[in-house]
Design an enzyme around this catalytic site. Structure first.
Site, PDB file in Angstrom:
ATOM      1  N   CYS A 129       0.837  -1.203   0.000  1.00 34.16           N
ATOM      2  CA  CYS A 129       0.000   0.000   0.000  1.00 34.16           C
ATOM      3  C   CYS A 129       0.870   1.252   0.000  1.00 34.16           C
ATOM      4  CB  CYS A 129      -0.956  -0.007   1.191  1.00 34.16           C
ATOM      5  SG  CYS A 129      -0.150  -0.075   2.815  1.00 34.16           S
ATOM      6  N   GLY A 164      -2.694  -9.866   8.528  1.00 31.59           N
ATOM      7  CA  GLY A 164      -1.790 -10.084   7.402  1.00 31.59           C
ATOM      8  C   GLY A 164      -0.784  -8.957   7.268  1.00 31.59           C
ATOM      9  N   THR A 165      -1.269  -7.717   7.378  1.00 30.23           N
ATOM     10  CA  THR A 165      -0.372  -6.562   7.302  1.00 30.23           C
ATOM     11  C   THR A 165       0.649  -6.588   8.426  1.00 30.23           C
ATOM     12  OG1 THR A 165      -2.079  -5.197   6.262  1.00 30.23           O
ATOM     13  CG2 THR A 165      -0.273  -4.033   7.348  1.00 30.23           C
ATOM     14  N   ARG A 166       0.193  -6.879   9.632  1.00 32.18           N
ATOM     15  CA  ARG A 166       1.084  -6.881  10.790  1.00 32.18           C
ATOM     16  C   ARG A 166       2.138  -7.981  10.699  1.00 32.18           C
ATOM     17  NH1 ARG A 166      -1.206  -3.711  14.900  1.00 32.18           N
ATOM     18  NH2 ARG A 166      -3.277  -2.940  14.340  1.00 32.18           N
ATOM     19  N   ALA A 167       1.759  -9.109  10.115  1.00 32.55           N
ATOM     20  CA  ALA A 167       2.701 -10.232  10.008  1.00 32.55           C
ATOM     21  C   ALA A 167       3.743 -10.012   8.924  1.00 32.55           C
ATOM     22  CB  ALA A 167       1.938 -11.525   9.740  1.00 32.55           C
ATOM     23  N   ASN A 168       3.524  -9.019   8.075  1.00 30.75           N
ATOM     24  CA  ASN A 168       4.402  -8.814   6.918  1.00 30.75           C
ATOM     25  C   ASN A 168       5.152  -7.485   6.953  1.00 30.75           C
ATOM     26  OD1 ASN A 168       3.999 -11.038   4.655  1.00 30.75           O
ATOM     27  ND2 ASN A 168       2.006 -10.710   5.609  1.00 30.75           N
ATOM     28  N   ASN A 287      -5.117   3.137   2.823  1.00 30.80           N
ATOM     29  CA  ASN A 287      -4.121   2.120   2.484  1.00 30.80           C
ATOM     30  C   ASN A 287      -4.767   0.895   1.862  1.00 30.80           C
ATOM     31  OD1 ASN A 287      -5.036   2.148   5.335  1.00 30.80           O
ATOM     32  ND2 ASN A 287      -4.011   0.158   5.435  1.00 30.80           N
TER      33      ASN A 287
END
EC number: 1.2.1.10
Length: 320
Positions: A129, A164-168, A287
């Site tokens: 994003c 997903g965002t936090r894990a990546n 985002n």
């Protein structure tokens, strides 16, 4: 004659659900075929089922077993970088094109305002994003002058960042940095992401710092304005927050760029904000909006090309 191809989304989280709604509302050549997850109690799967979309909570293997899979031409992967490799391998074996919304970056980076029409790979990566919002600005400067260094800071509402965002996060910074150099044209790039816990949530804000060779500021400003207009064609909430700022970096006071040494020239500072269309999450989640809007544009292009080439898997099944 039908002018749409069926698609599936893997990952019924924030991004996947927002993308599903965009496809159903705004997709010109796309039709929802399936939503895929791994949690039977997923809100995204339940929403898809209520919208008469086929669902499975058995992941990629469940998708391959669905009756509708034989009609699927394009799959959007909105899971994680770690899972994407297996997903892509299985889908490519069936002749399905893949749009990667994770930072895995197996295929080429694609940002619609920069290189959408140039790419036709079987796997296309939507960068991140932050990359979708900021790299067009770096590319706009690169059209006018050689860019020594570009640094971007993407600040997003913590509420809009799903698991997903936090894990990546690590993959986010690395993929965005690489795309700043590959698509933006910078000799060196750096990316920073900030999850802003402020309440009420703030919309996505991005800062872009570019150190380039000396050039006419008016030419750079015009190039940036043109690029902003290009992005607004598919993300209406994308805009400059204030006027572009310029600072001279003289030869006797150069900036030290890690990996390449001292550089002087012109520093360009650009401040952006991205307001979402509120298709799923509220408008502060710009985002999500810029990522899913870019993926939608990419999917529509893929669909047009597949139909024009007569290779759409589900064309006969869905033709009226």
């Amino acid at each position: 004659m039908n002018d749409r191809v069926k698609v599936a989304i893997i990952g019924p989280g924030n991004i996947g659900t927002d993308l599903m709604i965009k496809i159903m509302r705004n997709g010109r050549h796309l039709k929802m075929g399936a939503m895929v997850g791994v949690d039977p109690n997923s809100e995204g799967l339940a929403r898809a089922a209520r919208m008469d979309v086929a669902t499975t909570a058995e992941g990629i293997d469940g998708l391959l077993r669905l009756d509708v899979f034989k009609e699927i031409d394009i799959v959007f992967d909105a899971t994680s970088a770690g899972a994407h490799g297996r997903h892509n391998e299985l889908l490519q074996a069936h002749g399905v094109q893949v749009i990667d919304l994770t930072p895995a970056a197996i295929g080429p980076y694609v940002i619609p305002s920069i290189n959408l029409e140039e790419e036709n790979a079987t796997n296309m990566n939507m960068v991140t994003c932050g990359g979708q919002a900021t790299i067009p600005i770096v590319a706009a400067v690169s059209r006018i002058a050689k860019v020594h260094y570009a640094e971007i800071v993407a600040s997003i509402s913590s509420r809009s960042a799903g698991p997903g965002t936090r894990a990546n996060i690590d993959e986010f910074t690395e993929t965005t940095r690489a795309a700043i150099e590959k698509l933006g044209g910078a000799e060196r790039g750096k990316a920073i992401i900030v999850l802003n816990p402020a309440e009420p949530p703030l919309i996505m804000r991005d800062t872009v710092f570019v150190l380039s060779e000396n050039a006419e500021p008016a030419a750079i400003e015009a190039s940036i304005a043109e690029m902003v207009s290009s992005v607004q064609e598919y993300v209406p909430g994308y805009r400059l927050k204030q006027s572009v700022q310029f600072d001279a970096v003289p030869p006797d006071m150069p900036l030290n760029v890690p990996g390449i040494g001292p550089r002087h020239g012109l520093k360009t500072s650009v401040f952006l904000e991205v307001e979402g269309a509120a298709h799923y999450l509220p408008s502060y989640a710009g985002n999500l909006d810029i990522m899913t809007s870019a993926a939608l544009a990419c999917g529509d292009m893929m669909a047009r090309r597949r139909m024009a080439a007569g290779i759409a898997r589900g064309f006969k099944e869905t033709a009226r």
